[in-house]
Design a protein around this motif. Structure first.
Motif, short mmCIF file in Angstrom:
data_model
loop_
_atom_site.label_atom_id
_atom_site.label_comp_id
_atom_site.label_asym_id
_atom_site.label_seq_id
_atom_site.Cartn_x
_atom_site.Cartn_y
_atom_site.Cartn_z
N ILE A 146 0.84 -1.20 0.00
CA ILE A 146 0.00 0.00 0.00
C ILE A 146 0.87 1.25 0.00
CG2 ILE A 146 -1.85 1.24 1.20
CD1 ILE A 146 -2.50 -1.49 2.57
N SER A 380 -9.70 -1.68 -4.05
CA SER A 380 -9.21 -3.06 -3.96
C SER A 380 -10.29 -4.11 -3.70
CB SER A 380 -8.12 -3.21 -2.89
OG SER A 380 -7.10 -2.26 -3.09
N LEU A 473 -3.16 0.86 -6.33
CA LEU A 473 -2.72 1.35 -5.02
C LEU A 473 -1.67 2.44 -5.16
CD1 LEU A 473 -2.51 -1.98 -2.98
CD2 LEU A 473 -4.19 -0.14 -2.70
N VAL A 489 -7.11 2.05 2.94
CA VAL A 489 -7.78 1.07 2.08
C VAL A 489 -8.18 -0.17 2.89
CG1 VAL A 489 -6.96 1.73 -0.21
CG2 VAL A 489 -5.41 0.53 1.30
N CYS A 492 -7.72 -3.88 1.86
CA CYS A 492 -6.38 -4.45 1.75
C CYS A 492 -5.87 -5.00 3.07
CB CYS A 492 -5.39 -3.39 1.23
SG CYS A 492 -5.44 -3.19 -0.55
#
Length: 613
Positions: A146, A380, A473, A489, A492
């Motif tokens: 990330i 994601s 990302l 996020v 993730c």
């Protein structure tokens, strides 16, 4: 969230190189506008730019712990969402803390467990620790990649930074792009570890890189493993919801204003609704933002990817959860502003963009930053739960190439080649993609008893989670950090990724639709319109005035006969395209205009040496 930079040299006294270290650190100002710090030992220099999120006063960096054997210093970017639990565990082991920051917890975690601290972190992190006791640098990157992290080996050590620009600010780093760098630049794929610039590498996700006088070593502490899934559908849905509730609660923690990004799709709507639920328990309302384009809803035309405009669904969610909402409406003039393009290319250090989708994301984040410092995103979920249309296309499922490229070719993508034909021929882009695809597929383990179709869908999921998602990302991180906004996020979280990856494809589509597990796990908090909505990607403007503005700008490029961009792009094709009716310029052709402008600015600003032979 911050920007880091540094230099380790075993043959120099870096105290004499302060000006260069300062220059490297200064390139990270956009990532960390709140504070700056530099720490220099004889053979190590660490730089840091801070975006204050947790413990606004106490979390200054680089952070140093003095031990009897010498100092241990760290420059850290990101967030460890489980730092509270780790702090308690470390305190029980005798560690004393001066601040309330997650940075200090991670540093003390290293003192306790060494590089093994990486395995204990839940979050998005990229950090470097100089351990003077062993005269070694330890670089760590989070499991999903990330947070970006780059390094460049030198004759006697290494340079590193959150972004290539930090490394390129050091005279030891040469601005060279070789044939493989061009191949990576011109193909919509992401080869693990490759950084485009010759000699530069990425710290790969889930990896620790250690540098000492004996050289550089890498160790993988996490990878996406194949395991048998034993839960039934009902249990799986319940566990996904349990994980999401915990993840969202953790990622809402901040000492600054936070918000959510809302597109009206299942993913962002689920995060918005769960955030509203969490914040409602403490008497707060969630704040939400969405991007829109002037006249888009009224004049929307369905295409291969997008069946509906976002705004009506955004407003349904806003009413359903009671968020404090704001639409950020952009017009063609704002989107086509050359300054926006320059900001986007500079943020990425390479011209690897998605045209107006990058520009609008940058402008959205810039507007949000006036109100919030942290934003939660639905990014994601499609890679995790299998949401893209092409996941469900039998022809794409069988294709012997990356699925997103197979889908693009089905719809005419690739038919238009903006590249200089001679250059494209010499690079053998097809062969490069095929080699990358074969390498990725070979990494996937088969679970005993898994059918061929289930295994094939596991492969497709793996390709998305280890290649495609990293493109998105990186885009999200660069566009947000360019304006000092931290975007988190939740999808993730490695616990969720591992669990859903190993859930059989039949269970991921048990209701005959995409993202069945996510829909079932969150439908109780969503309006019916969103639960039933078909997947729609991040929006792109349909206004022909935008294409017309691009054509005019490319005309100016064509007027410069000496522009080096024509070593890369097809002048004849561009000449025909700029003369076309803007309303007739299709998506692929418009992308060619975008890329030409990106390449032109990049060559002018970065002045790379291109070495193809």
């Amino acid at each position: 969230m911050c920007g880091i930079a540094g230099w380790v040299s075993f043959e120099r006294d870096l105290a004499a190189e302060r000006a260069t270290v300062d220059a490297m650190t200064e390139t990270m100002t956009c990532r960390g506008p709140d504070a700056e710090g530099v720490w220099i030992d004889r053979h190590a220099a660490l730089g840091h730019r801070r975006l204050s999120i947790i413990d606004l006063e106490g979390g200054r960096q680089p952070m140093v712990v003095e031990t009897p054997e010498g100092p241990v210093a760290m420059t850290y970017s990101g967030e460890a969402y489980n730092f509270t639990e780790l702090r308690r565990e470390l305190a029980a082991r005798g560690h004393k803390f001066r601040t309330d920051s997650d940075t200090e917890v991670v540093l003390h975690g290293y003192l306790e467990w060494g590089a093994g601290v990486a395995e204990r972190l839940n979050g998005m992190v990229a950090f470097a620790i100089w351990d003077s006791r062993s005269q070694q640098l330890v670089m760590v990157r989070d499991r999903m990649g990330i947070k970006p992290f780059y390094y460049y080996e030198t004759a006697d050590g290494v340079l590193f930074g959150s972004e290539p620009k930090a490394i390129l600010a050091n005279p030891l780093a040469k601005r060279v792009i070789d044939a493989d760098g061009l191949r990576e630049l011109f193909t919509f794929s992401k080869t693990p570890g490759v950084a485009v610039w010759q000699g530069m590498r990425e710290v790969q996700p889930g990896t620790v890189v250690t540098v000492d006088r004996n050289g550089l070593r890498t160790a993988v502490y996490w990878k996406l493993d194949s395991r048998k899934h034993t839960d039934d559908t009902e249990t799986s849905v319940a566990h996904v919801r349990e994980l999401l509730d915990d993840i969202v609660a953790r990622q809402l923690v901040a000492d600054v204003p936070r918000c959510v990004l809302l597109s009206g799709g299942l993913d962002s709507s689920a995060i918005t609704a769960l955030s509203a639920q969490q914040l409602g328990r403490v008497g707060e309302k969630v704040r939400s933002f969405a991007v829109d384009f002037t006249g888009q809803t009224e004049n929307f035309k369905p295409d291969e990817f997008r069946a509906t405009p976002d705004t009506p669904f955004v407003h349904d969610v806003q009413k359903h959860v009671g968020s404090v909402h704001q639409d950020i409406v952009l017009d063609p003039t704002a989107l086509s502003d050359p300054d926006v393009r320059r900001a986007v290319v500079t943020a990425r250090d390479i011209p690897f963009g998605l045209g107006d989708m990058d520009g609008s994301l940058y402008l959205l984040f810039k507007a949000i930053r006036e109100h919030s410092t942290v934003a939660l995103s639905g990014e994601s979920a499609d890679e995790v739960f299998g949401g893209y249309k092409w996941f469900h296309d039998p022809e794409v499922q069988k294709a012997d190439i990356f699925p997103w490229l197979a889908a693009s070719r089905q719809m005419g993508g690739g038919a238009v080649n903006v590249l200089n034909p001679e250059l494209a021929g010499s690079l053998d882009l097809g062969g490069y993609l095929q080699d990358g695809y074969a390498s990725a597929v070979a990494e996937v383990e088969k679970v005993p008893g898994e059918t061929e179709h289930e295994h094939r869908m596991r492969v497709i999921s793996y390709l998305h989670l280890t290649r495609f998602v990293r493109i998105l990302l990186d885009r999200k991180d660069r566009m947000s950090m360019a304006v000092g906004l931290e975007v988190r996020v939740p999808f993730c979280d490695h616990r969720l990724v591992e669990y859903v990856y190993n859930t059989p494809w039949g269970m991921k589509t048990f209701d005959g639709r995409e993202k069945s597990l996510l829909r079932a796990a969150t439908q109780d908090v969503l309006p019916r319109s969103v639960v039933e909505r078909v997947k729609s990607p991040y929006p792109s403007t349909q206004d022909p005035n935008y294409a017309a503005a691009l054509q005019q700008q490319v005309k100016e490029v064509l007027a410069d006969n000496d522009n080096p961009v024509f070593d890369l792009v097809n002048r004849a094709w561009l000449t025909d395209l700029v003369a076309a009716d803007p309303a007739s310029v299709d998506t692929q052709s418009r992308n060619g205009l975008e890329k030409t402008l990106d390449y032109s600015y990049w060559l002018q600003a970065y002045r790379p040496e291109i070495k193809v032979g």
